[in-house]
Design a protein around this motif. Sequence first.
Motif, PDB file in Angstrom:
ATOM      1  N   LEU A  85       0.829  -1.204   0.000  1.00 31.53           N
ATOM      2  CA  LEU A  85       0.000   0.000   0.000  1.00 31.53           C
ATOM      3  C   LEU A  85       0.867   1.258   0.000  1.00 31.53           C
ATOM      4  O   LEU A  85       0.584   2.224  -0.708  1.00 31.53           O
ATOM      5  N   TYR A  86       1.920   1.238   0.802  1.00 36.35           N
ATOM      6  CA  TYR A  86       2.866   2.365   0.809  1.00 36.35           C
ATOM      7  C   TYR A  86       3.488   2.540  -0.578  1.00 36.35           C
ATOM      8  O   TYR A  86       3.589   3.668  -1.099  1.00 36.35           O
ATOM      9  N   MET A 138      -6.631  -0.131  -4.890  1.00 33.96           N
ATOM     10  CA  MET A 138      -6.005  -0.970  -3.881  1.00 33.96           C
ATOM     11  C   MET A 138      -6.418  -0.541  -2.473  1.00 33.96           C
ATOM     12  O   MET A 138      -6.656  -1.387  -1.598  1.00 33.96           O
ATOM     13  N   LEU A 139      -6.503   0.771  -2.222  1.00 30.98           N
ATOM     14  CA  LEU A 139      -6.930   1.226  -0.898  1.00 30.98           C
ATOM     15  C   LEU A 139      -8.348   0.757  -0.585  1.00 30.98           C
ATOM     16  O   LEU A 139      -8.608   0.228   0.508  1.00 30.98           O
ATOM     17  N   PHE A 191      -7.376  -1.419  14.687  1.00 29.45           N
ATOM     18  CA  PHE A 191      -5.931  -1.538  14.471  1.00 29.45           C
ATOM     19  C   PHE A 191      -5.610  -1.877  13.019  1.00 29.45           C
ATOM     20  O   PHE A 191      -4.729  -1.265  12.391  1.00 29.45           O
ATOM     21  N   GLN A 192      -6.312  -2.859  12.471  1.00 30.57           N
ATOM     22  CA  GLN A 192      -6.040  -3.279  11.095  1.00 30.57           C
ATOM     23  C   GLN A 192      -6.406  -2.178  10.092  1.00 30.57           C
ATOM     24  O   GLN A 192      -5.654  -1.915   9.137  1.00 30.57           O
ATOM     25  N   SER A 196      -2.748   4.228   7.522  1.00 30.65           N
ATOM     26  CA  SER A 196      -1.455   4.844   7.844  1.00 30.65           C
ATOM     27  C   SER A 196      -0.416   4.526   6.782  1.00 30.65           C
ATOM     28  O   SER A 196       0.365   5.405   6.373  1.00 30.65           O
ATOM     29  N   ALA A 197      -0.362   3.280   6.324  1.00 28.60           N
ATOM     30  CA  ALA A 197       0.600   2.915   5.278  1.00 28.60           C
ATOM     31  C   ALA A 197       0.331   3.705   3.996  1.00 28.60           C
ATOM     32  O   ALA A 197       1.262   4.212   3.345  1.00 28.60           O
ATOM     33  N   TYR A 198      -0.955   3.838   3.661  1.00 32.94           N
ATOM     34  CA  TYR A 198      -1.308   4.602   2.455  1.00 32.94           C
ATOM     35  C   TYR A 198      -0.949   6.080   2.626  1.00 32.94           C
ATOM     36  O   TYR A 198      -0.404   6.710   1.710  1.00 32.94           O
TER      37      TYR A 198
END
Length: 397
Positions: A102-103, A117-118, A142-143, A149-151
Amino acid sequence: MSLRNVLTPVVARWRTANPYAVDAGLAALVLFAVSLQWIFPSGRGHPLTWQGWLIAAATAVPLVWRRRAPFTTACVVSVATPAQAVYHAPPPEVMYGGMVVLYTLAARGRRWERRLMLAGWLIGVVVTMQHKADVRAYEYAFQLMSVVSAYALGMLARVQRAYTAELEDRAYRLERERAADTARAKAEERARIARDMHDILAHAVSLMVVQAEAGPVVVRKDPQRAEAAFDAIAAAGRDAMSQLRRILGVLKEERPDEESGRLPQPGVDALPGLVRRVGESAGLRTELRTRGEPRPLPPDTEVALYRVVQEALTNTVKHAYATCATVELDWTEDWVRLTVTDDGRGPSVSGGGHGLIGLRERAAACGGTAETGSGPDGGFRVTVRLPVPAGRFTALG
């Protein structure tokens, strides 16, 4: 030593390292993280199978190709992660591979790829969490926060990279513009020096040639006149050398020094002497007329007026076969108009050589105009019109 001082060289080395080596190391790190459940079983009763480990490895190994094929890598990891959750032997605790892809897509992918993808991962997290036993609300949060957060970090890296690229491009363009300005300034300075050299040498040599041609004729019949001719030749040569020394002093970045002969360049105040010397040396009837109130001029304009008169009189001596020449200065509040007229053979002889080209360049450089052509009663006329600033300069003298 601060944390920033420690991390800065590490980050710099990370950015300059081989990207394939970095991706391979990242994939190995993620593979180690997903294998921790097998290395350190949690004792929660989740079965551990080698098929489950292979599915977990499928979320890590494709990261080696995350930069070469980001969307394909993301698709493989996106399939393997929910497959691990459904297989449940064991279910994934943290979606390490998912956060990395994702990052990567947020930082490098196309718009539709990263948005697709998001959305897919957000929906997939909600659906796959249904297969986890005894799931709690904070685990959902959390998930989902891990995915967002990664995105977000990927988008931040994308913006930072675009900003850095824009700064580098701007610096490159500024450097090119600076180089172009430097080259243009050098060309203009070479042209200015060439004009000065032409005006000085052409004027001096023309006067010297006229006197040298007349010398043999009068040396026997009129020794005093011959002596005056030779004196005029010497005076023209000395004047040329003095002006050349001034130019060379500027080229050497030496300050004008009255004792060494490198005085400021001649201006309007030197015009009477110039007109008189040309008349005496070339046997012309010369006259300087001034109308209006003289105004202070910038140094460049002062020099331009002097050089225009010098070049016009030089052409008169060399080409026109004239008997008289008139220099007129007409001052107004905003402009000064200079006119040099002779009674010679006219513009068919003077042509458009370097001198007249330089004359027009001088006028244009000072914000003025220059015209050349036939005079009202024949002969040749040079007219230059230059602006007079509103009292911010002091005249040379």
